[in-house]
Design a protein around this motif. Structure first.
Motif, short mmCIF file in Angstrom:
data_model
loop_
_atom_site.label_atom_id
_atom_site.label_comp_id
_atom_site.label_asym_id
_atom_site.label_seq_id
_atom_site.Cartn_x
_atom_site.Cartn_y
_atom_site.Cartn_z
N ASP A 12 -1.31 -3.91 -10.50
CA ASP A 12 -0.70 -2.40 -10.48
C ASP A 12 -0.14 -2.11 -8.98
O ASP A 12 0.84 -1.49 -8.71
CB ASP A 12 -1.56 -1.49 -10.92
CG ASP A 12 -2.05 -1.56 -12.18
OD1 ASP A 12 -1.49 -2.05 -13.15
OD2 ASP A 12 -3.28 -1.22 -12.52
N PHE A 13 -1.05 -2.27 -8.08
CA PHE A 13 -0.61 -2.00 -6.67
C PHE A 13 0.72 -2.65 -6.26
O PHE A 13 1.47 -2.22 -5.22
CB PHE A 13 -1.79 -2.51 -5.66
CG PHE A 13 -1.67 -1.65 -4.17
CD1 PHE A 13 -1.39 -0.34 -4.14
CD2 PHE A 13 -1.47 -2.67 -3.25
CE1 PHE A 13 -1.01 -0.16 -2.90
CE2 PHE A 13 -0.87 -2.23 -1.98
CZ PHE A 13 -0.86 -0.80 -1.71
N VAL A 14 0.78 -3.94 -6.47
CA VAL A 14 1.94 -5.03 -6.11
C VAL A 14 3.29 -4.31 -6.89
O VAL A 14 4.25 -4.04 -6.34
CB VAL A 14 1.91 -6.46 -6.47
CG1 VAL A 14 3.37 -7.13 -6.30
CG2 VAL A 14 0.80 -6.86 -5.69
N GLU A 15 3.05 -3.94 -8.01
CA GLU A 15 4.11 -3.29 -8.82
C GLU A 15 4.53 -1.94 -8.29
O GLU A 15 5.60 -1.48 -8.11
CB GLU A 15 3.83 -3.27 -10.29
CG GLU A 15 3.77 -4.54 -10.99
CD GLU A 15 3.23 -4.36 -12.47
OE1 GLU A 15 2.99 -3.16 -13.04
OE2 GLU A 15 3.22 -5.53 -12.97
N HIS A 16 3.65 -1.08 -7.91
CA HIS A 16 3.74 0.17 -7.12
C HIS A 16 4.40 -0.33 -5.67
O HIS A 16 5.52 0.50 -5.44
CB HIS A 16 2.59 1.03 -6.68
CG HIS A 16 2.70 1.95 -5.76
ND1 HIS A 16 3.12 2.99 -6.37
CD2 HIS A 16 2.40 2.26 -4.54
CE1 HIS A 16 3.21 3.99 -5.19
NE2 HIS A 16 2.64 3.47 -4.24
N VAL A 17 4.09 -1.07 -5.02
CA VAL A 17 4.90 -1.55 -3.43
C VAL A 17 6.37 -1.75 -3.94
O VAL A 17 7.03 -1.51 -3.13
CB VAL A 17 4.14 -2.50 -2.73
CG1 VAL A 17 4.72 -3.10 -1.81
CG2 VAL A 17 2.64 -1.97 -2.37
#
Length: 162
Positions: free
Chosen positions: A22-27
């Motif tokens: 989720d965080f990688v996709e947010h970045v």
């Protein structure tokens, strides 16, 4: 994301989970408007902010052809500390600055979360998760159009007296 220079919220993510993916996709969504630009993310020490997936993503996006090693065994991926060192390398055009532990007040998005809480969430009445998500997105748009400005630090460094 709180853009410190303008006080605007960028690429907001509202999701049911906060996994490393989720965080990688947010970045990735955050980088989309300027994928070749230089980016500095100020984050706390949550484990997803130093994940192996994030290291691989940054290495790929920065065009770094290095042996990352193997998670838990060797190289950059070996530990959270080695991954944090790689992710905070000032030579990378995408890098992360980590706030000290128990110092969330240094992360300006926490100040914005306080605004969100006071202005929308505290006395809010939401009939569904989707309704809450829609209201948060609407508040972000309103905030960006009418209230956004850089936060002015007012702490003078003097010890607080109790």
């Amino acid at each position: 994301n709180f853009e410190v220079a303008t006080g605007r919220i960028l690429a907001p993510t509202i999701a049911a989970t906060r996994t490393e993916q989720d965080f990688v996709e947010h970045v990735e969504r955050t980088l989309a408007p300027d994928p070749k630009g230089e980016w500095i993310f100020i984050v706390d020490n949550l484990n997803t902010h130093v994940s192996a997936s994030l290291v691989r993503f940054v290495a790929d996006r920065c065009g770094l052809e290095v042996d990352l090693g193997r998670k838990g065994v060797r190289g950059i991926l070996r530990s959270m500390a080695t991954r944090a060192k790689f992710l905070s390398d000032p030579d990378h055009r995408i890098r992360f600055a980590y706030t000290p532990k128990r110092a969330s007040w240094l992360n300006q998005i926490e100040l914005w979360f306080s605004i969100l809480s006071r202005r929308l969430l505290r006395r809010g009445n939401f009939v569904s998760v989707q309704h809450l998500s829609d209201r948060i997105h609407a508040f972000i748009e309103y905030f960006n159009n009418t209230m956004a400005k850089p936060f002015k630090w007012t702490y003078t460094g003097h010890a607080l007296v109790v």
